[in-house]
Design an enzyme around this catalytic site. Structure first.
Site, short mmCIF file in Angstrom:
data_model
loop_
_atom_site.label_atom_id
_atom_site.label_comp_id
_atom_site.label_asym_id
_atom_site.label_seq_id
_atom_site.Cartn_x
_atom_site.Cartn_y
_atom_site.Cartn_z
N SER A 37 0.81 -1.21 0.00
CA SER A 37 0.00 0.00 0.00
C SER A 37 0.85 1.26 0.00
O SER A 37 0.31 2.36 -0.03
CB SER A 37 -0.93 0.01 1.23
OG SER A 37 -0.19 -0.19 2.41
N GLU A 73 -5.31 -0.36 -7.76
CA GLU A 73 -4.26 0.52 -8.26
C GLU A 73 -3.18 -0.35 -8.90
O GLU A 73 -2.70 -1.30 -8.27
CB GLU A 73 -3.64 1.35 -7.14
CG GLU A 73 -4.55 2.42 -6.57
CD GLU A 73 -3.88 3.22 -5.46
OE1 GLU A 73 -4.13 4.42 -5.36
OE2 GLU A 73 -3.11 2.62 -4.67
N HIS A 117 -2.42 -3.12 -6.13
CA HIS A 117 -2.92 -2.73 -4.82
C HIS A 117 -4.44 -2.85 -4.76
O HIS A 117 -5.17 -1.99 -5.25
CB HIS A 117 -2.48 -1.29 -4.49
CG HIS A 117 -2.89 -0.85 -3.12
ND1 HIS A 117 -3.18 0.45 -2.81
CD2 HIS A 117 -3.06 -1.56 -1.97
CE1 HIS A 117 -3.52 0.53 -1.54
NE2 HIS A 117 -3.45 -0.68 -1.02
N ASN A 154 -3.87 5.92 -0.62
CA ASN A 154 -3.31 5.99 0.73
C ASN A 154 -2.54 7.28 0.99
O ASN A 154 -2.40 7.69 2.14
CB ASN A 154 -2.41 4.78 1.00
CG ASN A 154 -3.23 3.56 1.34
OD1 ASN A 154 -4.37 3.68 1.77
ND2 ASN A 154 -2.67 2.38 1.14
#
Length: 282
Positions: free
Chosen positions: A119, A152, A140, A190
């Site tokens: 992440s 992602e 991700h 994130n």
């Protein structure tokens, strides 16, 4: 990438979720974890999740049985040697991931793609630990994997266009939406989400409001479906801390400093839902 054999390293929340999403769509999955208890817990999580989908009419019982039959488990990385794609979903620690990628590179087929569900950690750095950097990519997924639509895809400096396209095709084939992201600490989601959660923890530590009140404020005032502190409990306080540490160390910007209360709670072992206690009790 049609019906492939896909390996997953790590049978925790993310690894088991990825295994479920892939197996339901017809892929053979090898789920590997050094902990037999983690493997058993992961399979139980997958079974429970599928049973809930059956009750809601979103999955047929026969499809559940077929999907479970496509998941094989092992405690040895060698079980991944015949996989077309291997997804690493281990703890968010750079040293562990570097060691894993070197090991996976040594045992995987020469044409296999190695992906990380990290992440926040640099895909370029992980790729450099292998002899196949062009075949290393970030995948991700988001928690809970069977429900969340986004993946992602992060290309390192070395990632080839062919590798990107292969995993993008897979993401589309399992009904999810891929967003290509540059290799940068925290990527997109994130980089924005974790600092917001961190700020909520600062607010709690400073006594601005209780955990429930902070979450209610964000749900009612910002229309969030879940409050930031409950979300942190779902993600895992240790994961939140790891991401904030990567952001802080990478950018050297004090706005990314981890909240002292977050650090202390991780030290206490209060990691959220997986330990039964975080900002709330479970």
């Amino acid at each position: 990438m049609n019906k492939q054999r896909i390996g997953i390293v790590g049978a925790g929340t993310m690894g088991s979720g990825i295994a479920q999403a892939l197996s339901v769509c017809g892929h053979e999955v090898a789920l590997v974890d050094v902990s037999q208890r983690a493997v058993e817990r992961g399979l139980a999580t997958i079974t429970g999740s599928m049973e809930r989908l059956v009750k809601r009419g979103k999955l047929a019982e026969a499809d559940t049985a077929a999907a479970l039959s496509r998941i094989r488990t092992s405690g040895e990385l060698a079980a991944l040697s015949d996989c077309d794609l291997i997804v690493e979903a281990a703890s968010e620690r750079l040293d562990l991931k570097l060691e894993l990628f070197a090991s996976l590179d040594a045992l995987a087929r020469p044409d296999a793609i190695l992906a990380s569900n990290t992440s926040s950690i640099s895909i370029t750095r992980l790729a450099a630990a292998t002899c196949r950097p062009a075949q290393v990519v970030g995948l991700h997924f988001f928690n809970p994997v069977p429900v969340m639509a986004l993946v992602e895809i992060i290309c390192g400096l070395q990632t080839s266009d062919e590798t990107y396209q292969a995993v993008a095709d897979l993401v589309a084939a399992i009904g999810k939406t891929a967003v290509p992201v540059k290799n940068s600490p925290g990527f997109v989601v994130n980089r924005m989400l974790c600092p917001m959660i961190n700020e909520a923890i600062f607010a709690l530590g400073e006594g601005l409001a209780s955990a429930a009140e902070i979450d209610d404020a964000m749900k009612l005032g910002a229309n969030h479906p879940i409050g930031p502190l409950a979300l942190c409990d779902m993600i895992g306080l240790d994961i939140e801390l790891a991401v904030m540490q990567v952001l802080f160390e990478s950018f050297k910007d004090p706005k990314y400093r981890p909240a002292p209360l977050l650090v202390e709670m991780v030290e206490a072992g209060y990691l959220g839902r997986k330990t039964g206690r975080g900002f709330f009790r479970y």
